[in-house]
Structures are given as structure tokens and as C-alpha cells.
Write a protein that holds these residues in place. Sequence first.
Motif, PDB file in Angstrom:
ATOM      1  N   SER A  54       0.824  -1.199   0.000  1.00 48.23           N
ATOM      2  CA  SER A  54       0.000   0.000   0.000  1.00 48.23           C
ATOM      3  C   SER A  54       0.864   1.257   0.000  1.00 48.23           C
ATOM      4  O   SER A  54       0.360   2.361   0.187  1.00 48.23           O
ATOM      5  CB  SER A  54      -0.940   0.007   1.219  1.00 48.23           C
ATOM      6  OG  SER A  54      -0.201  -0.102   2.415  1.00 48.23           O
ATOM      7  N   SER A  55       2.187   1.063  -0.243  1.00 45.46           N
ATOM      8  CA  SER A  55       3.072   2.226  -0.326  1.00 45.46           C
ATOM      9  C   SER A  55       3.910   2.257  -1.598  1.00 45.46           C
ATOM     10  O   SER A  55       4.380   3.324  -1.994  1.00 45.46           O
ATOM     11  CB  SER A  55       3.999   2.291   0.898  1.00 45.46           C
ATOM     12  OG  SER A  55       4.812   1.145   0.978  1.00 45.46           O
ATOM     13  N   ILE A  56       4.114   1.114  -2.251  1.00 45.84           N
ATOM     14  CA  ILE A  56       4.869   1.062  -3.504  1.00 45.84           C
ATOM     15  C   ILE A  56       3.896   0.771  -4.641  1.00 45.84           C
ATOM     16  O   ILE A  56       3.201  -0.249  -4.637  1.00 45.84           O
ATOM     17  CB  ILE A  56       5.971  -0.009  -3.463  1.00 45.84           C
ATOM     18  CG1 ILE A  56       6.982   0.305  -2.359  1.00 45.84           C
ATOM     19  CG2 ILE A  56       6.675  -0.110  -4.821  1.00 45.84           C
ATOM     20  CD1 ILE A  56       7.747   1.600  -2.554  1.00 45.84           C
ATOM     21  N   ILE A  57       3.852   1.676  -5.623  1.00 50.54           N
ATOM     22  CA  ILE A  57       2.919   1.574  -6.745  1.00 50.54           C
ATOM     23  C   ILE A  57       3.708   1.428  -8.047  1.00 50.54           C
ATOM     24  O   ILE A  57       4.547   2.269  -8.368  1.00 50.54           O
ATOM     25  CB  ILE A  57       2.018   2.826  -6.825  1.00 50.54           C
ATOM     26  CG1 ILE A  57       1.265   3.037  -5.509  1.00 50.54           C
ATOM     27  CG2 ILE A  57       1.063   2.723  -8.012  1.00 50.54           C
ATOM     28  CD1 ILE A  57       0.317   1.920  -5.137  1.00 50.54           C
ATOM     29  N   PHE A  58       3.440   0.346  -8.787  1.00 53.15           N
ATOM     30  CA  PHE A  58       4.051   0.115 -10.094  1.00 53.15           C
ATOM     31  C   PHE A  58       3.088   0.597 -11.179  1.00 53.15           C
ATOM     32  O   PHE A  58       1.894   0.274 -11.147  1.00 53.15           O
ATOM     33  CB  PHE A  58       4.321  -1.370 -10.306  1.00 53.15           C
ATOM     34  CG  PHE A  58       5.455  -1.920  -9.484  1.00 53.15           C
ATOM     35  CD1 PHE A  58       6.714  -2.094 -10.046  1.00 53.15           C
ATOM     36  CD2 PHE A  58       5.265  -2.302  -8.166  1.00 53.15           C
ATOM     37  CE1 PHE A  58       7.767  -2.617  -9.309  1.00 53.15           C
ATOM     38  CE2 PHE A  58       6.309  -2.824  -7.405  1.00 53.15           C
ATOM     39  CZ  PHE A  58       7.563  -2.980  -7.984  1.00 53.15           C
ATOM     40  N   SER A  59       3.617   1.324 -12.161  1.00 53.87           N
ATOM     41  CA  SER A  59       2.757   1.874 -13.206  1.00 53.87           C
ATOM     42  C   SER A  59       3.458   1.833 -14.556  1.00 53.87           C
ATOM     43  O   SER A  59       4.688   1.785 -14.640  1.00 53.87           O
ATOM     44  CB  SER A  59       2.389   3.337 -12.885  1.00 53.87           C
ATOM     45  OG  SER A  59       3.557   4.151 -12.874  1.00 53.87           O
ATOM     46  N   THR A  60       2.653   1.834 -15.632  1.00 49.44           N
ATOM     47  CA  THR A  60       3.202   1.952 -16.981  1.00 49.44           C
ATOM     48  C   THR A  60       2.807   3.309 -17.559  1.00 49.44           C
ATOM     49  O   THR A  60       1.681   3.770 -17.396  1.00 49.44           O
ATOM     50  CB  THR A  60       2.693   0.834 -17.902  1.00 49.44           C
ATOM     51  OG1 THR A  60       1.262   0.848 -17.930  1.00 49.44           O
ATOM     52  CG2 THR A  60       3.177  -0.530 -17.443  1.00 49.44           C
TER      53      THR A  60
END
Length: 411
Positions: A334-340
Motif C-alpha cells: 500500500s506504499s509502492i505503486i508500479f505503473s506503466t
Amino acid sequence: MTPDLARNMRLIGHCDQGGRGDGVQIMVENGFAYIGHLFSQGFSIVDVRDAANPKAAGYVAAPANTWNVHLQVADNLLLVIHGKDVFADSAFSDEASYYKAAAGTALGTAAPKQARDWDAGLAVYDISVPGQPRRIGFMPVSGGIHRIWYTGGRWAYVSALLDGFSDFIFMTVDMSDPARPREAGRYWLPGMNLAAGEKPGWEPNRKFGLHHAIVDGDTAWGAWRDAGLVVMNVADRAKPELVVHRNWSPPFQGGTHNCLPLADRDLLVVVDEAVLDDFGDGLKNIWIFDIKDKANPVPVASMPVPIDEDYPRKGAHYGPHNIHENRPGTFQSSSIIFSTWQNAGVRVYDIANPRQPKEVGALVPPAPRSMADRRPGKKAIIQSCDIFVDRAGLAYVTDYNAGLYIMEFNG
């Protein structure tokens, strides 16, 4: 293969998916990746048990004029959408003609006048033998399905295009018999049911249709494209009810694509998707909302945009597309967000302080070696599309042309 940029990330492996380099949604289960195609129709299977040397392991063709862009895996089942292959139709060679019109109007389902030449519905496969899908069921849906949320058990949730509706709506699906999935309930925004005499209260060039919803407990967080966020109570799966509708377009550009609840922190990460080449739809954001009160979501920040290159001028699509959605059994944070970010590759964010998110990792793969997208004017530019992060922290990333990349965040 050397990335154009790597910061706190490293590239581990690559696969051309058996010569079908185009990919949209990816799911990984028991050592195999299942990848929906954007231009090649059907879906592919890739053996990823050796992450440094992933290998094409199969392909399942779609019916004529049909795509299988999105899929879900859970409980030894693979659920695959069937819908019109939009980009195989010359009428949509310019993407704006699709993204700036209601789906029902663009595809002719709002007021049907002729038989369809594509397959429409939800296909169910048994994957109890890993990498060897066996079709066991199908649920017809008149205009097709765009995306699914399914994490196992009785209920699946789909965005469905039904005859007589202006665009995709929310539908709950009973999976108690996987061989015979069936509709249980539906919700739409008032104005979408044209066949019932409802009239849209928005402009014709606004895409008020559900991309998909992520369901957490009895709450569905719906990404409703140009209509923003639609929160629904699904305690009664047969009668979903509106909790609240929030829209920030205008003044912002719309195209809401993902709404990821982080329940332990009362936060919601919301992605607005960039859909046009050459920065044609302007800046799109990844937002952070405070959802302590589900009936009153409050935006508190947006993710910083990539600044290591002039991506708006790079060409092709620039801006967010997808995020890792914290599915059960995968990487959970809930603190590290992976995105493209399409032409800006993969971006990883730390939102420990939700009001001051920061980028902590990035990887931009090199330009594709060949193009699956043969529409006029398309350029060989990386277009990172979907991302799936497994329990061990390996990230599997698809591209519209360049195949599957496996990478690792080491920040």
C-alpha cells in the motif's frame, strides 16, 4: 538488450511471444504468463519459469474480427473477454474516432441494425494443467466485454456493452458453475439506457462508459472513463447501488482507467489513461484520493510525471496506462505503486507520504524491433502497456509491439 533508461530497476528477460509482440493485459500463474493481444487477436501463453529466458508456449486464436485484450486468472480458471477487434476496422485507424465517441454509437450496438461479424461475451478456460488452457464455458454478452475483475470464488465483475446502451456498464457475474457463468446484476449511470428512453446528460464526444471496477469486499471502485470515479455498493450482487459519483473532467482530461483501493490506509490510487499519439489528449495523471469516507473521496496528490526526457514530444502515446492492482497472491503493497507510462516505460512510486509521492524507480525499454501495429503513421516507439508484479517482486510488462519484458525493482 539494453534499456534506454534504468534507475533502481534492472531488465532480466524478454520474449517476442512467438512473433506476436503485441500485448495488453497479462496474468501470471504457476510459471506461465497469459497475455491478451491488441492486434494479433487471441491470446498467448509464455513459459516464465526461467525469468531470464522466457519462452513462447502457445497461442489460442480468437474468432474472426474478435479480440481477447483482457483476461483474469484465479482458482485454476482463466477468464477471457470477447469483443469487437476495434483496430482491425479501418473506421478506427485514427484512435480518436473510437475514444471520442460512445462505444455503443461507434460499434453500432446502441441501436442495432445488422448482424454482428464478431464474437461477444466471456470465455472460461480450465488451466489446472499450467500453460494448457482448455475452454469449458462461455457467457454471451450482446455487444461484448471490455475488462474483468476476478480473484476467485463465486463472483466476477465485468464491463459489458449491451444492446440499447450508450456504452459499457457494470455487471456482476455468478461463477458458481464455471461452465455456465451467468449475469447476476448490473448498474449504469442514468442516461446510458437509451432503449429505455434515457437521455445522456453529457456531450456526444464524451466517453461515459465503464473501463472496469476493482472490488474490495462489498465496494466496487469503478473507473468510468470520461465520467471519472463511480463507487458502488455490491453487498447485494443482484442489485448494485451507487455510493457516490465523482468527476474531475473537466477541467482535467478524463479517461479514468484504474481505481485501486488501499484499504489499510484509506487511500485510492486512480489512473487517467492517455489514449492518443503525440500528446493529443494532453496531460493525464495518476491521482491519490483519501477515502476515509467512501461517500466523499477527496483528492490529495498526483504522482510526479517523468522528467528524464521530453516524453510529450517523443511520439506515440505518452502518459499513464496501467498499474499493478495488488491481486491476491501477487506483490502486495500500500506504499509502492508500479505503473506503466507507455513511451516513458515503467515508473515506480513511493506513496508512504500520500501527499508527497515520489518516483523511486524507472525502466524504459529500447525501441521495438518490429511493429505489430500496422496502422498508418505508427512509429517504432516503446509503449509499455500493462504490468503484473508477482509475489517475489518480479515485474512482467507488456508492450503494444515489443513483446514481454521481465524486470526487477531493486530500490
